[in-house]
Design an enzyme around this catalytic site. Structure first.
Site, PDB file in Angstrom:
ATOM      1  N   GLN A  76       0.832  -1.201   0.000  1.00 34.66           N
ATOM      2  CA  GLN A  76       0.000   0.000   0.000  1.00 34.66           C
ATOM      3  C   GLN A  76       0.870   1.256   0.000  1.00 34.66           C
ATOM      4  O   GLN A  76       0.354   2.359  -0.120  1.00 34.66           O
ATOM      5  CB  GLN A  76      -0.887   0.027   1.252  1.00 34.66           C
ATOM      6  CG  GLN A  76      -1.934  -1.069   1.308  1.00 34.66           C
ATOM      7  CD  GLN A  76      -2.662  -1.115   2.637  1.00 34.66           C
ATOM      8  OE1 GLN A  76      -2.672  -2.139   3.303  1.00 34.66           O
ATOM      9  NE2 GLN A  76      -3.290  -0.022   3.050  1.00 34.66           N
ATOM     10  N   PHE A 100      -5.963  -4.058   3.490  1.00 40.01           N
ATOM     11  CA  PHE A 100      -6.672  -3.843   4.759  1.00 40.01           C
ATOM     12  C   PHE A 100      -5.769  -3.257   5.844  1.00 40.01           C
ATOM     13  O   PHE A 100      -6.035  -3.417   7.028  1.00 40.01           O
ATOM     14  CB  PHE A 100      -7.333  -5.152   5.250  1.00 40.01           C
ATOM     15  CG  PHE A 100      -8.230  -5.775   4.222  1.00 40.01           C
ATOM     16  CD1 PHE A 100      -9.411  -5.133   3.843  1.00 40.01           C
ATOM     17  CD2 PHE A 100      -7.894  -6.964   3.596  1.00 40.01           C
ATOM     18  CE1 PHE A 100     -10.236  -5.679   2.868  1.00 40.01           C
ATOM     19  CE2 PHE A 100      -8.711  -7.515   2.619  1.00 40.01           C
ATOM     20  CZ  PHE A 100      -9.885  -6.876   2.253  1.00 40.01           C
ATOM     21  N   GLU A 125       0.386  -1.700   4.673  1.00 41.32           N
ATOM     22  CA  GLU A 125       0.752  -0.278   4.761  1.00 41.32           C
ATOM     23  C   GLU A 125       2.220  -0.173   5.179  1.00 41.32           C
ATOM     24  O   GLU A 125       2.972   0.619   4.637  1.00 41.32           O
ATOM     25  CB  GLU A 125      -0.160   0.455   5.755  1.00 41.32           C
ATOM     26  CG  GLU A 125       0.161   1.947   5.846  1.00 41.32           C
ATOM     27  CD  GLU A 125      -0.811   2.757   6.679  1.00 41.32           C
ATOM     28  OE1 GLU A 125      -1.950   2.300   6.913  1.00 41.32           O
ATOM     29  OE2 GLU A 125      -0.436   3.870   7.104  1.00 41.32           O
ATOM     30  N   ARG A 174      -4.732   7.505  16.899  1.00 44.73           N
ATOM     31  CA  ARG A 174      -6.112   7.465  16.425  1.00 44.73           C
ATOM     32  C   ARG A 174      -7.052   6.890  17.501  1.00 44.73           C
ATOM     33  O   ARG A 174      -8.204   7.274  17.594  1.00 44.73           O
ATOM     34  CB  ARG A 174      -6.224   6.702  15.098  1.00 44.73           C
ATOM     35  CG  ARG A 174      -7.480   7.028  14.336  1.00 44.73           C
ATOM     36  CD  ARG A 174      -7.482   6.386  12.960  1.00 44.73           C
ATOM     37  NE  ARG A 174      -6.982   7.249  11.899  1.00 44.73           N
ATOM     38  CZ  ARG A 174      -7.676   8.209  11.291  1.00 44.73           C
ATOM     39  NH1 ARG A 174      -8.937   8.429  11.614  1.00 44.73           N
ATOM     40  NH2 ARG A 174      -7.140   8.929  10.340  1.00 44.73           N
ATOM     41  N   GLU A 204     -12.769   2.839   5.710  1.00 45.30           N
ATOM     42  CA  GLU A 204     -12.651   2.270   7.049  1.00 45.30           C
ATOM     43  C   GLU A 204     -13.879   2.414   7.944  1.00 45.30           C
ATOM     44  O   GLU A 204     -14.195   1.485   8.705  1.00 45.30           O
ATOM     45  CB  GLU A 204     -11.457   2.907   7.779  1.00 45.30           C
ATOM     46  CG  GLU A 204     -10.129   2.597   7.150  1.00 45.30           C
ATOM     47  CD  GLU A 204      -9.038   3.451   7.766  1.00 45.30           C
ATOM     48  OE1 GLU A 204      -8.929   4.632   7.396  1.00 45.30           O
ATOM     49  OE2 GLU A 204      -8.325   2.923   8.631  1.00 45.30           O
TER      50      GLU A 204
HETATM   51  N1  MTE Z   1     -11.361  -2.834   0.406  1.00 49.46           N
HETATM   52  C1  MTE Z   1     -10.806  -3.866  -0.249  1.00 49.46           C
HETATM   53  N2  MTE Z   1     -11.549  -4.529  -1.151  1.00 49.46           N
HETATM   54  N3  MTE Z   1      -9.517  -4.251  -0.025  1.00 49.46           N
HETATM   55  C2  MTE Z   1      -8.733  -3.605   0.903  1.00 49.46           C
HETATM   56  O1  MTE Z   1      -7.571  -3.963   1.093  1.00 49.46           O
HETATM   57  N4  MTE Z   1      -8.595  -1.794   2.579  1.00 49.46           N
HETATM   58  C3  MTE Z   1      -9.345  -0.939   3.505  1.00 49.46           C
HETATM   59  C4  MTE Z   1     -10.435  -0.197   2.746  1.00 49.46           C
HETATM   60  N5  MTE Z   1     -11.211  -1.089   1.937  1.00 49.46           N
HETATM   61  C5  MTE Z   1      -9.304  -2.509   1.628  1.00 49.46           C
HETATM   62  C6  MTE Z   1     -10.639  -2.147   1.320  1.00 49.46           C
HETATM   63  C7  MTE Z   1      -8.521   0.023   4.197  1.00 49.46           C
HETATM   64  S1  MTE Z   1      -7.711  -0.447   5.577  1.00 49.46           S
HETATM   65  C8  MTE Z   1      -8.415   1.309   3.768  1.00 49.46           C
HETATM   66  S2  MTE Z   1      -7.501   2.438   4.603  1.00 49.46           S
HETATM   67  C9  MTE Z   1      -9.082   1.766   2.543  1.00 49.46           C
HETATM   68  O2  MTE Z   1      -9.808   0.740   1.901  1.00 49.46           O
HETATM   69  C10 MTE Z   1      -7.994   2.297   1.610  1.00 49.46           C
HETATM   70  O3  MTE Z   1      -8.493   2.731   0.414  1.00 49.46           O
HETATM   71  P1  MTE Z   1      -9.195   4.155   0.221  1.00 49.46           P
HETATM   72  O4  MTE Z   1      -8.319   5.163   0.862  1.00 49.46           O
HETATM   73  O5  MTE Z   1      -9.278   4.283  -1.240  1.00 49.46           O
HETATM   74  O6  MTE Z   1     -10.518   4.065   0.886  1.00 49.46           O
HETATM   75  N1  LUZ Z   2      -2.147   5.450   8.483  1.00 50.28           N
HETATM   76  C1  LUZ Z   2      -1.423   6.470   8.934  1.00 50.28           C
HETATM   77  C2  LUZ Z   2      -3.462   5.371   8.706  1.00 50.28           C
HETATM   78  O1  LUZ Z   2      -0.216   6.491   8.730  1.00 50.28           O
HETATM   79  N2  LUZ Z   2      -2.035   7.468   9.592  1.00 50.28           N
HETATM   80  C3  LUZ Z   2      -3.353   7.475   9.851  1.00 50.28           C
HETATM   81  O2  LUZ Z   2      -3.875   8.392  10.446  1.00 50.28           O
HETATM   82  C4  LUZ Z   2      -4.110   6.371   9.400  1.00 50.28           C
HETATM   83  N3  LUZ Z   2      -5.409   6.295   9.651  1.00 50.28           N
HETATM   84  C5  LUZ Z   2      -6.089   5.238   9.234  1.00 50.28           C
HETATM   85  C6  LUZ Z   2      -5.445   4.235   8.556  1.00 50.28           C
HETATM   86  N4  LUZ Z   2      -4.145   4.307   8.279  1.00 50.28           N
HETATM   87 MO1  MOS Z   3      -6.044   1.315   6.087  1.00 47.95          MO
HETATM   88  S1  MOS Z   3      -5.708   0.615   7.990  1.00 47.95           S
HETATM   89  O1  MOS Z   3      -5.564   2.889   6.426  1.00 47.95           O
HETATM   90  O2  MOS Z   3      -4.724   0.679   5.287  1.00 47.95           O
END
Ligand code: MTE
Ligand code: LUZ
Ligand code: MOS
Length: 745
Positions: free
Chosen positions: A192, A223, A227, A305, A706
């Site tokens: 990510q 998910f 990251e 957070r 999220e």
């Molecule tokens: N949806 C799918 N299908 N796969 C993923 O890995 N990650 C989740 C969410 N939805 C995820 C998902 C998480 S932890 C985050 S932070 C957001 O998607 C990241 O994408 P966005 O910033 O475009 O919402």
């Molecule tokens: N990652 C991060 C995150 O580095 N900072 C954040 O505030 C955060 N919040 C949600 C998910 N990932």
């Molecule tokens: Mo989502 S926990 O910010 O990858």
């Protein structure tokens, strides 16, 4: 209906992941040797037997790292390969490089790791008592808590024990590195955070960032688990490519992935809540003991957070939340959808549940009465604006007949028998922006080719959440052309520099706004050319609608294709870069106040369950949600995010149990011992949207990724209520998940 950009390739099995890209013929394979014990000093690593195996090319340990043996992103406390100490079971000690994946795995079992074992710590309260913290504990405070408690009619106290959660992305961790000219490394990584991988790989090589190119086509789920924790695998592949001069790939099998990677942080917590006789929450105090695992990873950001979301959607004038990131001998825990928010919210909902028992006021009445409204202030100093706690609650309550649900449950429970029903409401309020202000930036690179087709590169990583679908639609709308002209390129560090992780639900907000910035620049040039060719004095009134250039609302003879070709022939630059930094964000960690979030996402969910009080089993009858969506770019994608997030939240508080031995070993390290939600588990889900535009979101859209996970918390309280309806004295500790074995009736 707008489809998911990848749908057609996914259903045909044509979508490419890291190990689907045709491998170079000389590619090598890696396996990682992990520590056999959770804590100890590393006395030696004997690689003789492994090296003797035919087809094993090399075994690398800490001393083979040419640059810095360090991958800690926030705090430099994490060696890529353990040099002198091991801190969790599976802690990487050596990597084996072999001609086939099977050989690499076999050779890994032949590497002898000698460790003088010490007693591991697995409980965060124990680590806290010893003062073993990842960084100094933090306290967010508003009002005068001690004074307020003294004047409360009711004060309740309690404890929570909240388990972690496995990400269970379908595509396990993996990376491929290919050596290039002059020591350059090209990386395919399932990450990510392409920039984090680039920085870490460069650091490990001791070379500048421009020596490493990271390319990410898509992830089979992240998910949050990719990251920060995709980084080490990419660094291992980098090291192998550097040492052998050949391409090298690592693909974790599921058991290794479960054993070696960090998860959602387990938390323990103490809480105390004070209320007036009428049920106004006057004071709240909590201490959060985060089980960080062995290394910092993102734990301090996750903890932050938890502090922000410790009061969820509630107005509490006097608050003191103290939180510590406690070092234990488990895998370094990491980002997971919600990022500390879910744990903070579980604790305050537990306090409200106790408060309901103590005051005799039903929990949902306490919840509704204390929802934040515009003009209130969060305990971290941010003003509450465009609050949708009350409106989503009231919408859900009316549309789904909440009163009727409570009456039906009561009527059912009054009949006696062996089953009881419980109904609970879970409001959510989740801040959108990275809490580290500097991360709220994004770049986009737009190319228009002479034939009118468009290529868009951003820092957004597609992980199934649909960011590519949304970015394509944003670009199509802004350019005034059909979306099939636009191709979303793989996310690549040579096209977009310094990108923030695709995380914090902010990927579309950030990269969509950067895309709009690039498009504004490009359209400025195209409009100027159109005005000139059309003989107009200015570009005012020029617009491209449905691929036709319009002047003052009237279509002209100029189509998109004609205009683009003319621009090319006239030597107009058809490429543009756009940049976006979310405005008006700040946070001062000295006072722990500021405006960390661009806005909040709100919503309310209603959960109905039936518990079989003889067998200790339950059924989730339904989940009904009113969600604050903003103006959706792609309603179907957003609905998928809400349902998927909810499923993960429900699983977290009911099914998913990470079992650890006292020696720090993960016992539930296969899908036969770790139960996650499936289609049968999921209840009927009904979702309603409020669609008020969000001023800072592209085309009024709001982040969605999220927040819906936290709806899942409601089901825990519905089950609790059903149990209590059977036996008011049944002991129900605030422990999550509520697995069947926890239901003592
Ligand atoms: N949806 C799918 N299908 N796969 C993923 O890995 N990650 C989740 C969410 N939805 C995820 C998902 C998480 S932890 C985050 S932070 C957001 O998607 C990241 O994408 P966005 O910033 O475009 O919402
Ligand atoms: N990652 C991060 C995150 O580095 N900072 C954040 O505030 C955060 N919040 C949600 C998910 N990932
Ligand atoms: Mo989502 S926990 O910010 O990858």
């Amino acid at each position: 209906m707008r489809k998911h950009y990848d749908a057609i390739h996914h259903v045909r099995g044509e979508s490419l992941y890291v190990d689907d890209v045709a491998p170079p013929s000389d590619m090598l394979h890696l396996a990682v040797v992990g520590s056999p014990v959770a804590k100890g000093t590393l006395d030696g690593v004997d690689v003789t037997a492994a090296l003797a195996l035919e087809g094993v090319v090399s075994v690398l340990t800490a001393s083979d790292i040419p640059g810095e043996n360090q991958i800690g992103a926030i705090i430099p406390d994490e060696e890529l390969l353990a040099a002198s100490e091991v801190a969790y079971i599976g802690h990487p000690v050596a990597i084996v490089i072999a001609e086939t994946p099977e050989l690499a795995l076999r050779a890994a079992t032949l590497v002898e790791v000698s460790v003088t074992a010490q007693t591991p710590v697995v409980c965060p309260r124990e680590a806290y008592a010893k003062g073993d913290l990842i960084s100094p504990a933090r306290t967010f405070e508003a009002g005068d808590v001690d004074d307020a408690f003294a004047s409360c009619a009711h004060v309740v106290e309690g404890k929570c024990d909240i388990a972690g959660q496995e990400h269970l992305y379908l595509e396990t961790q993996r990376a491929r590195a290919t050596p290039g000219e002059g020591g350059r490394i090209q990386l395919y990584s399932s990450t990510q955070s392409p920039y984090a991988v680039q920085k870490a790989a460069a650091r490990v090589l001791g070379r500048p960032a421009h020596m490493v190119e990271v390319d990410v086509l898509r992830l089979g789920g992240g998910f949050g688990g990719k990251e920060d924790q995709a980084t080490c695998w990419a660094c291992f592949a980098t090291l192998a490519a550097h040492h052998t001069g050949r391409s090298a790939q690592i693909v974790l099998n599921r058991v290794d992935d479960l054993q070696m990677t960090g998860k959602r942080h387990p938390y323990k917590a103490d809480f105390k809540m004070g209320l007036s006789a009428e049920g106004d929450i006057l004071a709240y105090e909590a201490t959060l003991y985060q089980n960080a695992g062995a290394k910092a990873d993102l734990s301090t950001a996750v903890l932050e957070r938890s502090l922000f979301h410790a009061t969820n959607a509630y107005r509490i004038p006097n608050v003191r939340v103290h939180a510590a990131s406690c070092r234990t001998n488990l895998q370094p825990h990491t980002a997971f959808r919600g990022f500390g928010g879910p744990q903070g919210m579980f604790v305050v909902e537990s306090a409200l549940s106790e408060a309901a028992d103590a005051t005799g006021i039903p929990r949902h009445e306490l919840q509704r009465k204390n929802l934040l409204v515009d003009g209130d202030t969060f305990h971290y100093g941010q003003l509450v604006e465009r609050a949708r706690g009350e409106s989503t609650w009231d919408d859900a309550a009316a549309a789904f007949e909440l009163d009727g649900l409570f009456e039906a449950a009561e009527a059912h429970n009054a009949k006696g028998g062996l089953t009881r029903k419980g109904v609970a409401v879970m409001p959510i309020c989740f801040g959108i922006s990275f809490t580290k202000t500097f991360l709220n930036q994004a770049g986009a690179l737009l190319h228009v080719y002479g034939d009118g087709s468009v290529s868009l590169s951003t820092g957004g990583v597609e992980m199934g959440q649909g960011v590519n679908s949304k970015l394509r639609d944003i670009a199509a709308q802004a350019l005034g052309i059909t979306n099939t002209r636009i191709n979303l390129e793989a996310t690549n560090t040579t096209r977009v520099a310094n990108m923030s992780p695709s995380a914090a639900s902010a990927t579309t907000d950030l990269n969509g706004n950067a895309t709009l910035a690039a498009i504004r620049t490009l359209l400025g040039r195209l409009h100027a050319l159109a005005a000139e060719r059309l003989g107009l004095d200015s570009t005012d009134g020029i617009e491209i609608v449905d691929e036709v250039v319009h002047a003052h609302g009237e279509p002209t003879e100029w189509t998109w294709e004609r205009l683009v070709l003319e621009a090319y022939l006239s030597r107009v630059d058809l490429s543009a870069h756009g940049f976006y930094a979310t405005p008006d964000l700040n946070f001062d960690t000295d006072t722990e106040t500021g405006r960390p979030f661009a806005y909040h996402v709100w919503g309310s969910s209603i959960h109905e369950v039936t518990v079989d009080c003889l067998r200790g089993t339950y059924t989730i009858d339904s989940v009904k949600i009113t969600h604050d969506l903003g103006r959706p770019i792609n309603r179907v994608v957003d609905l998928g995010q809400i349902e998927g997030g909810l499923a993960q939240g429900l699983g977290w508080v009911t099914l998913e149990e990470l079992a650890y031995g006292d020696d720090g070993r993960l016992l539930s390290s296969a899908l036969s011992t770790y139960k996650a939600p499936d289609g049968d588990f999921m209840p009927p889900v009904h979702v309603r949207f409020t669609e008020d535009p969000e001023p800072t979101g592209p085309y009024g859209s709001k982040a969605v990724g999220e927040p819906p996970l936290m709806y899942g918390i409601g089901v825990w309280f519905a089950i609790r209520d059903a149990i209590k309806a059977f036996d008011a004295d049944a002991p129900v500790a605030y422990d999550s998940p509520m697995t069947l074995s926890l239901i003592h009736i």
